[in-house]
Scaffold this active site. Structure first.
Site, PDB file in Angstrom:
ATOM      1  N   THR A   1      44.675 -25.756 -74.580  1.00  0.00           N
ATOM      2  CA  THR A   1      44.954 -24.623 -73.694  1.00  0.00           C
ATOM      3  C   THR A   1      45.574 -23.433 -74.433  1.00  0.00           C
ATOM      4  O   THR A   1      45.729 -22.365 -73.869  1.00  0.00           O
ATOM      5  CB  THR A   1      45.891 -25.043 -72.527  1.00  0.00           C
ATOM      6  OG1 THR A   1      47.054 -25.659 -73.085  1.00  0.00           O
ATOM      7  CG2 THR A   1      45.207 -26.028 -71.605  1.00  0.00           C
ATOM      8  N   GLY A   2      45.881 -23.612 -75.703  1.00  0.00           N
ATOM      9  CA  GLY A   2      46.390 -22.489 -76.484  1.00  0.00           C
ATOM     10  C   GLY A   2      45.262 -21.549 -76.875  1.00  0.00           C
ATOM     11  O   GLY A   2      44.078 -21.855 -76.674  1.00  0.00           O
TER      12      GLY A   2
ATOM     13  N   LYS B   1      49.881 -30.546 -68.599  1.00  0.00           N
ATOM     14  CA  LYS B   1      48.717 -29.958 -67.927  1.00  0.00           C
ATOM     15  C   LYS B   1      47.661 -31.013 -67.618  1.00  0.00           C
ATOM     16  O   LYS B   1      46.506 -30.692 -67.328  1.00  0.00           O
ATOM     17  CB  LYS B   1      48.130 -28.837 -68.776  1.00  0.00           C
ATOM     18  CG  LYS B   1      49.080 -27.643 -68.863  1.00  0.00           C
ATOM     19  CD  LYS B   1      48.426 -26.415 -69.429  1.00  0.00           C
ATOM     20  CE  LYS B   1      49.446 -25.263 -69.448  1.00  0.00           C
ATOM     21  NZ  LYS B   1      49.060 -24.169 -70.312  1.00  0.00           N
TER      22      LYS B   1
ATOM     23  N   ILE C   1      43.906 -28.833 -88.074  1.00  0.00           N
ATOM     24  CA  ILE C   1      43.602 -27.476 -88.537  1.00  0.00           C
ATOM     25  C   ILE C   1      44.892 -26.722 -88.888  1.00  0.00           C
ATOM     26  O   ILE C   1      44.911 -25.876 -89.766  1.00  0.00           O
ATOM     27  CB  ILE C   1      42.851 -26.689 -87.429  1.00  0.00           C
ATOM     28  CG1 ILE C   1      41.630 -27.476 -86.932  1.00  0.00           C
ATOM     29  CG2 ILE C   1      42.477 -25.299 -87.908  1.00  0.00           C
ATOM     30  CD1 ILE C   1      40.590 -27.779 -87.973  1.00  0.00           C
ATOM     31  N   THR C   2      45.966 -27.039 -88.197  1.00  0.00           N
ATOM     32  CA  THR C   2      47.225 -26.301 -88.289  1.00  0.00           C
ATOM     33  C   THR C   2      47.687 -26.029 -89.721  1.00  0.00           C
ATOM     34  O   THR C   2      47.726 -26.934 -90.551  1.00  0.00           O
ATOM     35  CB  THR C   2      48.334 -27.089 -87.560  1.00  0.00           C
ATOM     36  OG1 THR C   2      47.858 -27.417 -86.263  1.00  0.00           O
ATOM     37  CG2 THR C   2      49.620 -26.277 -87.472  1.00  0.00           C
ATOM     38  N   GLU C   3      48.074 -24.787 -89.971  1.00  0.00           N
ATOM     39  CA  GLU C   3      48.654 -24.415 -91.259  1.00  0.00           C
ATOM     40  C   GLU C   3      50.162 -24.251 -91.095  1.00  0.00           C
ATOM     41  O   GLU C   3      50.622 -23.776 -90.066  1.00  0.00           O
ATOM     42  CB  GLU C   3      48.048 -23.088 -91.743  1.00  0.00           C
ATOM     43  CG  GLU C   3      48.686 -22.612 -93.048  1.00  0.00           C
ATOM     44  CD  GLU C   3      48.044 -21.357 -93.627  1.00  0.00           C
ATOM     45  OE1 GLU C   3      47.156 -20.789 -92.962  1.00  0.00           O
ATOM     46  OE2 GLU C   3      48.449 -20.960 -94.727  1.00  0.00           O
TER      47      GLU C   3
ATOM     48  N   TYR D   1      32.851 -21.701 -97.064  1.00  0.00           N
ATOM     49  CA  TYR D   1      31.772 -21.022 -96.339  1.00  0.00           C
ATOM     50  C   TYR D   1      30.865 -20.326 -97.349  1.00  0.00           C
ATOM     51  O   TYR D   1      29.648 -20.326 -97.220  1.00  0.00           O
ATOM     52  CB  TYR D   1      32.318 -19.972 -95.353  1.00  0.00           C
ATOM     53  CG  TYR D   1      33.411 -20.454 -94.423  1.00  0.00           C
ATOM     54  CD1 TYR D   1      33.612 -21.809 -94.172  1.00  0.00           C
ATOM     55  CD2 TYR D   1      34.247 -19.540 -93.774  1.00  0.00           C
ATOM     56  CE1 TYR D   1      34.623 -22.236 -93.326  1.00  0.00           C
ATOM     57  CE2 TYR D   1      35.241 -19.954 -92.927  1.00  0.00           C
ATOM     58  CZ  TYR D   1      35.445 -21.302 -92.706  1.00  0.00           C
ATOM     59  OH  TYR D   1      36.446 -21.707 -91.871  1.00  0.00           O
TER      60      TYR D   1
ATOM     61  N   GLU E   1      41.147 -26.263-106.503  1.00  0.00           N
ATOM     62  CA  GLU E   1      41.943 -25.098-106.863  1.00  0.00           C
ATOM     63  C   GLU E   1      43.161 -25.582-107.619  1.00  0.00           C
ATOM     64  O   GLU E   1      43.389 -26.792-107.742  1.00  0.00           O
ATOM     65  CB  GLU E   1      42.332 -24.293-105.617  1.00  0.00           C
ATOM     66  CG  GLU E   1      43.158 -25.075-104.612  1.00  0.00           C
ATOM     67  CD  GLU E   1      43.295 -24.354-103.269  1.00  0.00           C
ATOM     68  OE1 GLU E   1      42.360 -23.643-102.874  1.00  0.00           O
ATOM     69  OE2 GLU E   1      44.329 -24.529-102.614  1.00  0.00           O
TER      70      GLU E   1
ATOM     71  N   HIS F   1      47.842 -20.908-100.410  1.00  0.00           N
ATOM     72  CA  HIS F   1      47.966 -22.287 -99.940  1.00  0.00           C
ATOM     73  C   HIS F   1      49.271 -22.898-100.455  1.00  0.00           C
ATOM     74  O   HIS F   1      49.635 -22.689-101.611  1.00  0.00           O
ATOM     75  CB  HIS F   1      46.805 -23.137-100.462  1.00  0.00           C
ATOM     76  CG  HIS F   1      45.497 -22.821 -99.805  1.00  0.00           C
ATOM     77  ND1 HIS F   1      44.297 -23.017-100.426  1.00  0.00           N
ATOM     78  CD2 HIS F   1      45.203 -22.323 -98.588  1.00  0.00           C
ATOM     79  CE1 HIS F   1      43.324 -22.657 -99.617  1.00  0.00           C
ATOM     80  NE2 HIS F   1      43.841 -22.229 -98.493  1.00  0.00           N
TER      81      HIS F   1
END
Lengths: 400, 395
Positions: free
Chosen positions: B17-18, B43, B96-98, B159, B209, B247
């Site tokens: 819902t965010g 919710k 996914i959160t950073e 990508y 990296e 990162h």
């Protein structure tokens, strides 16, 4: 986040980690007053900069580059010497193995009581990325760079891994203290020290502790003679009090400016500025600039979104660096559409007076439309469609 | 086929819902991913963007049969969200959160490991098996179904690599963004192992990296076990030491974790290392061509792995054919018909494939002009391999 030695020690003391008594001073007068307050007859005057190797560094005049003094850490045997050393350090340039040739201006000194050192050790804590767990390390080789010890005599480093489920245990502290050869009161004090250190590391969301040297005093105490304390940037929200520890003198002015716009910018020494979305692609773009015969002037990640506003701010930051001779914009529009970014780039270019060639490479959604918009904008962009083409155009831009 | 996520993946989005959760859940659904549930504490019982919302991940697993969790929870709560998902019994967690505090991640990592759950990320774009499922934030349209696996610590650089592949007609089996943090659930070595075992992956791209030693560990695995060509790139050759390059995990610390070290280790392991990120796509194409002529495999591994490889190829061949059909036709329409025979029939696969074959010839040619050649050349060899392998299996 890095902090100064004196700040680290002040915090460690609140966790019962023993350190020498000391006070920070910003002027020679304050330095003398601090020494008087501490009493005794021997003091240590320590330059406070965010870099190691201070003891073996050299102090230079910031303008003339004339050598003023060997060593950024000095033992003073009188108040006059305290004043002399503090005067020579404050406002001057300290060059150490870690600062690089440009050095750092000393704005603060730490005045500490002299300590009767019987033995020097090393103690450190950090994340072991291979295990994804924190480790505590000690070594009998105090005062040496731990990387050097690890490379040359790895057997002299003792390491324990902290189990995330239970935390640091006393038996681990004992194993390390025995490993250092401590006995009697010194052993007990060592166990106490390491246990307190682990507690502080956890409570502070630290990302690194380095106590080098950790010393055994003549009277059997174990104390942190030096303290390098770093905090986890991702946990700073939990420690609002840490904000006061930030020293803007230690940061590049353009980086401070960029942080106001939430831009991730790191200044480098090259001649080609770059603006990229995403950290990995930003590093890759820097590498491309190098391969194209240029040198990257910066790292700049404008984030996933890359709105017209962020692009404009990015331009301002990049152009704040007088060394920049060309700019490469490399945006991969995935969720964000390239045509929108193109409009942002044009708008920004019109708002700011830009007098260096700009290579723009937009890839992803609506990239073709974006190229058309850029080509018809009246602003002189060198538009590239692939990364390879972008590199070639950068080479040309530098040459012109 | 693919690794970790496919058509059977049933995704629960934590934090649906965010703002981020809403947007990307919609994008996932639009791609064809089965988003079966959302979780936002408090919710539960409501519906959001057409997806039922639950209070807990456990309910999403019990009621909506979710088996993959995708986390868009703010950093301060994300570590706990990972643990909740692991405890609820999903098989795969994609975070996914950073910006998750390291202390939280140390705990969450340990917890997830103890539950035997696969965690991807955090601080990653997620994972996509083109034509099957997208669990994350990557732009779906740049991907194309095919046989190259992609592993990367980065987002947009991935990508970039994927687009280069797709532009020259090389599709991907699965692309996995493992994340840019110092603590991540799935490392190169884990993903390499999965791709090595995946019969439908013919080659792998690994994009690393600066910082840490995960690339070196991956390279060691490649040297010992990998039977497929690997193309590698390391970002950050020009990065200064001691600075965090965007990162949290991208930092050269104590002189360790440089791009030069990593590239050297990868080259030693027989990985095709590219100097420029612009050359990833064409290098994969070259590696696949070499592979076809038997020149691209890490020499060390050859003998020991022959038998395994033949078995793999057998599967690969069978499934490749099936997949080609998938790729050629509109993917979504073809799914229901194909999914069943291939997966149920796995042991018997050969038969299932044969049935489909007659229909297949045309679409394959149309859809894959560039790719068709290498595949065809390789086939005669594979036929032999298949026969041998199947004989062994029977005995």
């Amino acid at each position: 986040m890095k902090i100064h030695e004196y700040q680290g020690k002040e915090i460690l003391r609140t966790f019962n980690v023993p350190t020498p008594a000391g006070h920070v001073a910003f002027t020679p007068d304050e330095a003398v007053a601090a020494a008087e307050k501490l009493g005794g007859s021997i003091w240590v005057v320590k330059s406070q900069i965010h870099a190691g190797g201070r003891g073996k560094g050299d102090v230079y005049h910031p303008d003339t580059r004339e050598l003023i003094m060997n060593g950024g850490v000095k033992v003073a045997k009188s108040l006059d010497e305290v004043r002399e050393y503090a005067s020579k350090m404050l406002g001057n340039l300290l060059v150490t193995i870690q600062t690089g040739a440009e050095g750092k201006i000393v704005h603060r000194v730490l005045i500490e009581e002299g300590v009767d050192i019987r033995k020097e050790f090393y103690a450190g804590m950090l994340l072991d990325r291979v295990q994804s767990k924190n480790v505590m390390m000690v070594s009998t080789e105090g005062g040496m760079e731990i990387e050097k010890v690890a490379a040359e005599t790895p057997e002299k480093i003792l390491k324990v891994t902290i189990d995330p489920a239970v935390g640091f245990q006393t038996y681990q502290a004992r194993a390390l203290a025995f490993g250092l050869g401590l006995t009697g009161d010194a052993f007990k004090n060592g166990v106490k020290f390491l246990t307190a250190l682990a507690k502080a590391y956890d409570a502070l969301d630290a990302s690194m502790f380095e106590i080098n040297p950790l010393v055994l005093t003549g009277d059997g105490r174990i104390i942190a003679l030096d303290a390098k304390v770093n905090f986890d940037d991702n946990a700073l929200d939990r420690h609002p009090d840490f904000a006061a520890l930030r020293d803007l003198d230690e940061e590049a002015p353009l980086e401070i400016e960029a942080s106001k716009y939430n831009l991730n910018y790191i200044k480098l020494d090259g001649n080609v500025g770059c603006m990229v979305n995403g950290a990995g692609l930003a590093m890759g773009t820097m590498d491309i600039i190098k391969l194209a015969g240029g040198e990257p002037a910066n790292f700049l990640d404008v984030g996933g979104g890359a709105s017209a506003e962020t692009v404009e701010n990015g331009f301002r930051i990049i152009l704040g660096d007088p060394n920049v001779k060309a700019i490469l914009i490399n945006i991969f529009g995935g969720i964000v559409r390239c045509d929108r970014i193109a409009n942002g780039v044009i708008q920004a270019a019109q708002n700011i007076d830009i007098n260096v060639p700009i290579v723009v490479r937009l890839a992803g959604t609506n990239a073709v439309e974006a190229a058309e918009i850029l080509n018809n904008s009246g602003v002189k962009f060198m538009v590239a469609s692939t990364l390879k083409e972008a590199a070639e155009k950068v080479t040309r831009a530098i040459a012109s | 086929m693919s690794i970790l996520v496919d058509k059977k993946s049933r995704v629960v989005v934590q934090g649906i819902t965010g703002g981020e959760g809403t947007f990307h859940a919609q994008q996932m659904i639009a791609y064809g991913t089965k988003v079966v549930a959302g979780v936002t504490p408090g919710k539960g019982g409501t519906e959001h963007i057409g997806v039922p919302v639950f209070n807990t991940v456990r309910e999403a697993v019990d009621v909506a049969k979710a088996n993959v969790a995708c986390i868009f929870v703010p950093p301060a709560f994300a570590g706990e969200a990972i643990m909740e998902a692991a405890d609820a019994g999903v098989a795969v967690i994609v975070c996914i959160t950073e910006g998750i505090p390291t202390k939280d991640m140390i705990r969450a990592f340990d917890f997830v490991k103890s539950r035997g759950v696969r965690l991807i990320g955090p601080n990653c774009p997620g994972i996509i098996s083109p034509g099957q499922a997208k669990v994350g934030i990557m732009p779906g349209f740049i991907h194309m179904k095919g046989n190259v696996g992609v592993i990367s610590r980065s987002g947009t650089l991935t990508y970039e690599a994927v687009k280069q592949l797709t532009d020259i007609g090389i599709g991907q089996s699965t692309c996995i963004g493992i994340g840019g943090d110092p603590i991540i659930g799935t490392q190169f070595i884990d993903a390499l192992r999965l791709f090595n075992d995946d019969p439908d992956t013919d080659a792998v791209v690994m994009i690393g990296e600066i910082g840490g030693t995960a690339e070196e560990e991956g390279a060691a695995f490649v040297k010992k076990h990998m039977t497929k060509p690997v193309v590698g790139f390391i970002a950050g050759r020009t990065a200064p030491p001691g600075r965090r390059m965007g990162h949290a995990g991208a930092i050269i610390a104590g002189g360790k974790g440089t791009a030069a070290e990593k590239m050297a280790a990868m080259k030693k392991a027989g990985i095709h290392v590219v100097e420029s990120p612009a050359l990833i796509g064409i290098t994969v194409a070259k590696a696949l061509k070499l592979e076809e002529h038997g020149q691209s495999k890490p020499k060390h591994a050859k003998a020991a792995q022959k038998a395994e490889k033949k078995a793999d190829q057998k599967k690969a061949k069978a499934e490749k054919k099936a997949d080609k059909k998938l790729a050629a036709k509109p993917v979504k329409k073809a799914e229901p018909k194909k999914a069943k025979p291939v997966k149920k029939a796995e042991p018997k696969k050969a038969k299932a494939v044969k049935k489909v074959e007659p229909k297949k010839a045309k679409p394959v040619k149309k859809a894959e002009p560039k790719k068709a050649k290498p595949v065809k050349k390789a086939e005669p060899k594979k036929v032999k391999a298949v026969k041998k392998a199947s004989a062994k299996k029977k005995s």
